[in-house]
Design an enzyme around this catalytic site. Structure first.
Site, short mmCIF file in Angstrom:
data_model
loop_
_atom_site.label_atom_id
_atom_site.label_comp_id
_atom_site.label_asym_id
_atom_site.label_seq_id
_atom_site.Cartn_x
_atom_site.Cartn_y
_atom_site.Cartn_z
N ARG A 10 95.89 22.57 86.30
CA ARG A 10 94.76 22.21 87.18
C ARG A 10 95.19 21.10 88.15
O ARG A 10 94.71 21.04 89.28
CB ARG A 10 93.54 21.77 86.35
CG ARG A 10 93.78 20.55 85.48
CD ARG A 10 92.53 20.14 84.70
NE ARG A 10 92.86 19.19 83.67
CZ ARG A 10 92.11 18.15 83.32
NH1 ARG A 10 90.96 17.93 83.94
NH2 ARG A 10 92.47 17.35 82.35
N GLU A 58 76.81 27.39 90.21
CA GLU A 58 78.02 28.20 90.44
C GLU A 58 77.73 29.52 91.13
O GLU A 58 78.55 30.02 91.90
CB GLU A 58 78.75 28.45 89.10
CG GLU A 58 79.28 27.18 88.44
CD GLU A 58 78.22 26.41 87.66
OE1 GLU A 58 77.07 26.92 87.53
OE2 GLU A 58 78.53 25.30 87.18
N PHE A 83 82.52 29.40 83.92
CA PHE A 83 81.46 29.54 84.93
C PHE A 83 81.91 30.41 86.12
O PHE A 83 81.13 31.20 86.64
CB PHE A 83 81.00 28.16 85.40
CG PHE A 83 80.76 27.20 84.26
CD1 PHE A 83 79.99 27.60 83.17
CD2 PHE A 83 81.31 25.93 84.24
CE1 PHE A 83 79.80 26.74 82.09
CE2 PHE A 83 81.12 25.07 83.17
CZ PHE A 83 80.36 25.47 82.10
N HIS A 109 90.36 25.06 83.18
CA HIS A 109 89.82 24.99 81.82
C HIS A 109 89.69 26.36 81.18
O HIS A 109 88.71 26.68 80.52
CB HIS A 109 88.48 24.27 81.80
CG HIS A 109 88.59 22.81 82.17
ND1 HIS A 109 89.05 22.39 83.39
CD2 HIS A 109 88.29 21.69 81.47
CE1 HIS A 109 89.04 21.06 83.44
NE2 HIS A 109 88.59 20.61 82.28
N ASP A 117 85.93 19.88 73.90
CA ASP A 117 84.61 20.36 74.34
C ASP A 117 84.10 21.54 73.51
O ASP A 117 82.90 21.81 73.47
CB ASP A 117 84.63 20.75 75.83
CG ASP A 117 84.39 19.56 76.74
OD1 ASP A 117 84.05 18.47 76.21
OD2 ASP A 117 84.55 19.70 77.96
#
Lengths: 313, 278
Positions: A10, A58, A83, A109, A117
């Site tokens: 990322r 989103e 998402f 992610h 998470d």
């Protein structure tokens, strides 16, 4: 691998966007209140006028990107894989895929390496979802060098591209001075004759290490990095399967619909071969550190080695 | 065009809608007829477009967010000269460029594929944002259904457009009060529509959707409105000008049979003749 530098893909995404933004006026970057997490904030600092925060929406962001693309911009639409591919699936399908709009989806992610998470944010289904959309290119880079090259290739390509990035730092094993990214072409990282390991994303360096462990047991494994999952490199898959006669796929994704399925689609039609699919075995993830989860779900070198040993019996 | 010419054109467009849906034996006549006057005004008066150059860069953009009313868009485009009116009878048939819902790869003049409700308004918002980013002068128009307002994405787009002060965006709600399962007041009431858009920082104008004086004034007001997007709540009659379709839920998504087609066309001929007497 421990001495190798680690960078999360990322971060590579954010850095590559800055470089592209320096060169191209038509580039715009969107995020949905995740500039910090998706690393588009690196771009935001360099090009604040071309960074659009859409808030936590989103579905709207995905279609805002479509509107931008239809009027000459090249949008990179950024959120978590859960998402980007999950929540906004139908926007991607109907507004990006069906009209074949030039939107790039930067999904960070992905997979269980999201870590702490937990399962709600660990997307192991995005490759499967994106594969079903006609004309969608899917790229799952394995390290920083490959990820940055992939972002640039996605910009140059005219059409929708889904880019899959991870949260956790992963070893930089490619040499930037010699590395060449070719969309749709797999890379043979190690030649072998007994079994083919076809991997993508963070399981690529783990597979290389597993191959070294197998070598000590007298098993000569071929290791292939498939960074482009769609369109997949049929030629290379058929070639390696013909050579070794046994195929293992490795991915940080569900074994349903991902790289393993894509490889099986090729082989079942053209060269029926025994395939072992390593990945998330139709289960949800859980909270824990990325490394602990990768170990528990047998996606690290040790887990891949163990599963291949069992498969080779 | 003066109002009488616009009325006559809207009448022709309505005939095209009924003809297309009848030939297809399927489609959505009610909501197509209700927005026909708005569509006429947009394509014959308001928008900077060129049927000879459908993709010209500085054109105003139109997104039919209520994509199921494709017959209204197709009939308008055909009458405006984008393609022959004769094509309308191929609607929904295999090999036709007139897909059941708008598809820009197939039909000249279509700026976006729609059909899945709520998405068109976001795309239109993105186009309007794009113009702002590059200082382009084109404007963006989108037509929504009142039933469509139940889609959460409409309000995601509205929040964004209001926040970004997109005064080059006009959202038109075809407020005919009926959706496929019944009156909007019985299914999942979207009222008060005007107050909702005001709360999302839109300039809101409520008009009679079949009065060209009011339509003209509303679009002029939208053009003059700076610093916020405009929402035109167009109070319309579903199935307008076809006697048995007017204000009838039953004609949301059903095609007339041969006999009903004759009656519908006779109704529209009558409206057309009355206009010629003026």
């Amino acid at each position: 691998m421990s001495e190798v530098k680690k960078i999360a893909t990322r971060v590579s995404y954010g850095n590559a966007l800055v470089e592209l933004g320096n060169e191209h006026d038509d580039l715009v970057v969107l995020t949905a209140d995740l500039a910090a997490a998706t690393k588009t904030e690196i771009f935001l600092k360099a090009h604040p006028d071309k960074h659009i925060n859409c808030g936590i929406a989103e579905a709207n962001m995905t279609d805002i990107a479509v509107g931008l693309a239809l009027t000459g911009k090249v949008p990179f639409c950024s959120s978590f894989a859960m998402f980007s591919a999950g929540r906004a699936f139908e926007q991607v399908r109907n507004s990006i895929g069906y009209p074949h709009v030039n939107v790039k989806i930067g999904a960070t992610h992905a997979g269980i390496s999201v870590g702490e998470d937990g399962a709600s944010h660990q997307c192991n289904e995005d490759i499967a979802l994106m594969r079903t959309i006609p004309g969608m290119v899917i790229i799952s880079p394995a390290d920083d060098v490959e990820a940055r090259a992939a972002v640039k290739a996605a910009y140059e390509y005219e059409g929708p591209v889904y880019l899959r990035f991870g949260r956790a730092g992963v070893p930089v094993f490619n040499d930037e001075s010699t590395y060449k990214f070719e969309m749709g072409k797999g890379i043979v990282l190690k030649e072998g004759k007994d079994v083919s390991i076809i991997a993508t994303g963070l399981t690529v360096p783990e597979s290389l290490e597993a191959a070294n462990m197998l070598a000590k047991d007298g098993i000569d494994a071929e290791v292939i990095n498939i960074h482009t999952i769609k369109p997949i490199d049929e030629e290379l898959i058929l070639k390696t399967a013909k050579k070794t006669g046994r195929v293992v796929t490795a991915e940080e994704h569900s074994v349903i619909g991902g790289l393993g399925s894509a490889v099986c689609d090729v082989l079942s039609a053209k060269l029926p071969t025994l395939v072992k699919k390593i990945g998330m075995q139709d289960v949800f993830g859980e909270s824990g550190s990325a490394s602990a989860l990768i170990h528990k779900y047998q996606l690290d070198a040790e887990g891949i080695y163990d599963q291949i040993k069992e498969f080779m019996k | 065009m003066d109002n009488l010419e616009l009325q006559k054109m809207a009448n022709e467009i309505r005939k095209g809608i009924v003809t297309a849906v009848h030939a297809a034996k399927a489609g959505h006549p009610g909501g197509s007829l209700s927005c026909a006057d708005i569509m006429t005004y947009l394509y014959f008066e308001e928008m900077n477009i060129d049927p000879k150059d459908p993709k010209k860069e500085d054109r105003d953009r139109f997104v039919l967010s209520k994509g199921h009313c494709a017959p209204a868009l197709y009939s308008t485009l055909a009458n405006r000269g984008y393609f022959p009116v004769e094509d309308l009878v191929t609607l929904r048939k295999l090999g036709s460029h007139l897909q059941g819902h708008p598809c820009m790869a197939h039909t000249p003049g279509v700026d976006m594929n729609t059909g899945s409700l709520g998405q068109g308004v976001s795309v239109a918002t993105g186009m309007a944002l794009s113009a702002k980013l590059s200082n382009d002068s084109y404007r963006v128009y989108t037509v929504l259904g009142d039933g469509e307002l139940a889609e959460g994405q409409v309000w995601e787009a509205a929040m964004f457009a209001g926040f970004k002060k997109l005064d080059n965006l006009v959202v038109i709600v075809d407020n005919n009060g009926l959706q496929i399962d019944g009156p909007i007041t019985e299914v999942c009431d979207s009222n008060p529509i005007d107050e909702k858009f005001k709360a999302f920082n839109f300039h809101v104008i409520t008009i009679n959707a079949h009065d060209f004086d009011q339509i003209r004034a509303a679009f002029k007001e939208a053009r003059e409105t700076k610093g916020m997007p405009t929402c035109i709540v167009a109070k319309s009659i579903k199935g307008k000008d076809v006697s048995f379709m007017e204000n009838s839920v039953a004609w949301h998504g059903v095609a007339p049979n041969d006999e009903q087609y004759e009656i519908a066309m006779a109704d529209l001929e009558k409206v057309g003749e009355a206009l010629c007497q003026k």
